[in-house]
Enzyme design. Structure first.
Site, PDB file in Angstrom:
ATOM      1  N   ASP A 192       0.834  -1.212   0.000  1.00  0.00           N
ATOM      2  CA  ASP A 192       0.000   0.000   0.000  1.00  0.00           C
ATOM      3  C   ASP A 192       0.866   1.259   0.000  1.00  0.00           C
ATOM      4  O   ASP A 192       0.544   2.247  -0.646  1.00  0.00           O
ATOM      5  CB  ASP A 192      -0.928   0.008   1.222  1.00  0.00           C
ATOM      6  CG  ASP A 192      -1.982  -1.085   1.096  1.00  0.00           C
ATOM      7  OD1 ASP A 192      -2.224  -1.536  -0.049  1.00  0.00           O
ATOM      8  OD2 ASP A 192      -2.536  -1.493   2.132  1.00  0.00           O
ATOM      9  N   CYS A 193       1.977   1.197   0.745  1.00  0.00           N
ATOM     10  CA  CYS A 193       2.832   2.381   0.814  1.00  0.00           C
ATOM     11  C   CYS A 193       3.867   2.423  -0.314  1.00  0.00           C
ATOM     12  O   CYS A 193       4.359   3.488  -0.669  1.00  0.00           O
ATOM     13  CB  CYS A 193       3.521   2.477   2.175  1.00  0.00           C
ATOM     14  SG  CYS A 193       4.236   0.933   2.746  1.00  0.00           S
ATOM     15  N   TYR A 194       4.196   1.258  -0.856  1.00  0.00           N
ATOM     16  CA  TYR A 194       5.173   1.186  -1.951  1.00  0.00           C
ATOM     17  C   TYR A 194       4.564   0.387  -3.102  1.00  0.00           C
ATOM     18  O   TYR A 194       4.843  -0.798  -3.265  1.00  0.00           O
ATOM     19  CB  TYR A 194       6.462   0.512  -1.470  1.00  0.00           C
ATOM     20  CG  TYR A 194       7.248   1.291  -0.436  1.00  0.00           C
ATOM     21  CD1 TYR A 194       7.642   2.603  -0.692  1.00  0.00           C
ATOM     22  CD2 TYR A 194       7.616   0.717   0.781  1.00  0.00           C
ATOM     23  CE1 TYR A 194       8.368   3.319   0.252  1.00  0.00           C
ATOM     24  CE2 TYR A 194       8.342   1.422   1.725  1.00  0.00           C
ATOM     25  CZ  TYR A 194       8.712   2.728   1.453  1.00  0.00           C
ATOM     26  OH  TYR A 194       9.437   3.431   2.378  1.00  0.00           O
TER      27      TYR A 194
END
Lengths: 390, 136
Positions: free
Chosen positions: A142-144
């Site tokens: 989700d963040c990367y």
């Protein structure tokens, strides 16, 4: 009065370096000075002895941070010029080892393997200013979210590039021979059958750890010449043996102490970081490393006066005894004999072959001497000394 | 005197007994150190000639007349001086002693191309890939 007739501190030596008054000699020159003037006089006269070594050092590599892409990525597989780098670190951090070959290298399937290109070659190409190809693969989070990219990069494009070698500057090493009846391909080079050659790998008189055999000055934080630039000793290296069998002047006669070192890759030179292919064995890198030894007292003058003929090395068979770990030693010799071109074992004259460049070792000791004389390189005081026993 | 050369034979002349005629006509001592001569293919030979200087020159002229292309060996076998680290690993395998340490105080590795037979053993053995041999 203290324990010694001559007592100098590193701070005092650094003051002399700054004012251009420090007397700096190489470990080769120190042998003659101590011989003619004695240890006490030599210690009064000389402030720093420079050492140098240049040979294959397989336990070397570099930590890179290659910077973020847009969108961001958590790379799980990374290739640098087709050489796999270990990506089990934070999102865009990798470790590239010099002994890693390209992912599609036939290795020893076509024996003896050529190992044409590996991690050491990537590092050499980068310090030579060449462009390399970085390929990343990721599973996406989700963040990367990014799943991978391909990009050409030069050394200056990496936000962080640190030569990080877990084992360098081995204090002594075996002399490799082959008792068998066929040629063998080892990390000690090509060994021809029935004792036709004896290969060795040490700068002898110039080798850093022969000149401070008990690690009295070399420790955590010692500033060194590394790969043509500046580096630091970060701790002892893998396989460090603090209590080896010792000969003259405390010098080990078996593979003993090792160093873990690091330094900024930016600022290093392809003259002193050279990618290597060891036929039938694998990839590696020749690392140029030099350590300044402060002559704090006559004891350090004593240690730095070590000459080739005083340094003993053991002769080991690499056809059977070494791979099968029998522990058998065929005999001993010394570095003066090894450098002469032939040694004698059981009455048989054997050609000796160096793998570590004495020409480059001398160049490094001279370069480091020049840096210190010019005031460009100050000594650091080791914060913690490394384990060493008598 | 001795002279080492690389001979190139084109497809048209690969089967001619040129070396026989060279020996017969000029009475040169000929030592074939390496050869790859195959039917209707570009072929080569590394040859050492021993004899009087003037006779060698005449022999070389004869070879050129026969359609042989000649290269001095040093044009075909080179050491990249920038890549050589003078480690010495090559001295373990060089069978002709053309790679050797002459001066034991400097420990520099010397390459004497006149002693080289072009065997190419040093090419994969040289760790930094400094040896280049282009004989084909």
């Amino acid at each position: 009065m203290g324990k010694y007739q001559v007592e100098k501190s590193i701070a005092e030596i650094n003051e002399k370096i700054k004012s251009g008054k420090a007397v700096v000699v190489t470990a080769e020159e120190m042998v003659k000075i101590v011989k003619s003037e004695g240890e006490v006089k030599a210690a009064k006269k000389v402030d720093v002895v420079t050492t140098g070594t240049f040979g294959p050092m397989c336990s070397s590599g570099a930590i890179f941070n290659f910077g973020h892409s847009t969108p961001k990525i958590k790379a799980s597989k990374v290739l640098m010029n087709d050489v796999p780098a270990y990506a089990g670190l934070a999102a865009v951090d990798v470790f590239l080892g010099v002994a890693e070959s390209t992912f599609d290298d036939p290795l020893n399937k076509i024996y003896p393997g050529k190992f044409s290109y590996g991690g050491g070659h990537v590092i050499e190409d980068l310090v030579a200013g060449k462009e390399i190809e970085l390929v990343t693969e990721a599973y996406g989070t989700d963040c990367y979210p990014h799943k991978g990219f391909k990009k050409s990069m030069r050394l200056e494009d990496f936000p962080y590039a640190m030569l990080t070698n877990p084992r360098n500057a081995y204090q002594n090493y075996n002399v490799g021979v082959n008792l068998g009846d066929k040629t063998i391909y080892t990390y000690m080079g090509v060994l021809r059958p029935k004792l036709q050659n004896a290969n060795y790998s040490s700068a002898g008189v110039l080798a850093p750890l022969f000149n401070d055999p008990y690690f009295k000055t070399i420790g955590l934080g010692t500033r060194i010449f590394l790969g043509g630039g500046v580096g630091y000793v970060t701790w002892y290296g893998t396989q460090h043996n603090p209590k080896p069998v010792r000969g003259d002047k405390g010098v080990p006669s078996v593979p003993a102490g090792t160093l873990s070192v690091m330094g900024e890759l930016k600022g290093m030179s392809p003259k002193y970081l050279v990618g290597l292919s060891l036929l039938g064995y694998g990839c590696s890198m020749a690392v140029g490393l030099g350590i300044p030894i402060p002559i704090l007292n006559e004891e350090m003058a004593h240690h730095t006066s070590i000459a080739d003929e005083e340094i003993i090395a053991q002769i080991v068979d690499y056809s059977e005894d070494y791979p099968q770990a029998t522990g058998k030693v065929l005999g001993t010799t010394n570095y003066a004999a090894l450098k002469s071109g032939t040694i004698v074992l059981d009455g048989k004259e054997i050609q000796t072959v160096p793998l570590s460049s004495f020409v480059k070792a001398r160049e490094i000791a001279e370069l480091l001497k020049g840096w210190i004389e010019k005031g460009d390189f100050l000594l650091t005081e080791s914060q913690v000394l490394l384990p060493s026993e008598k | 005197m001795k002279k080492k050369i690389v001979l190139h034979f084109s497809k048209a002349i690969w089967d001619k007994p040129i070396i026989y005629r060279l020996i017969k006509k000029f009475d040169l001592v000929v030592n074939i150190q390496k050869a790859n001569v195959l039917p209707k293919q570009e072929s080569f030979m590394v040859l050492e000639l021993d004899g009087d200087n003037g006779v060698i020159t005449k022999g070389l002229d004869f070879l050129i007349e026969c359609g042989v292309r000649i290269d001095p060996i040093e044009q075909r076998i080179k050491r990249d001086e920038d890549r050589c680290t003078h480690c010495g690993a090559c001295t373990a395998i060089c069978p002709t002693g053309s790679l050797y340490i002459k001066d034991r105080s400097t420990m520099e590795v010397v390459f004497d191309s006149q002693l080289c037979s072009g065997c190419e053993l040093c090419v994969p053995v040289c760790p930094p890939h400094a040896m280049e041999i282009h004989i084909y």
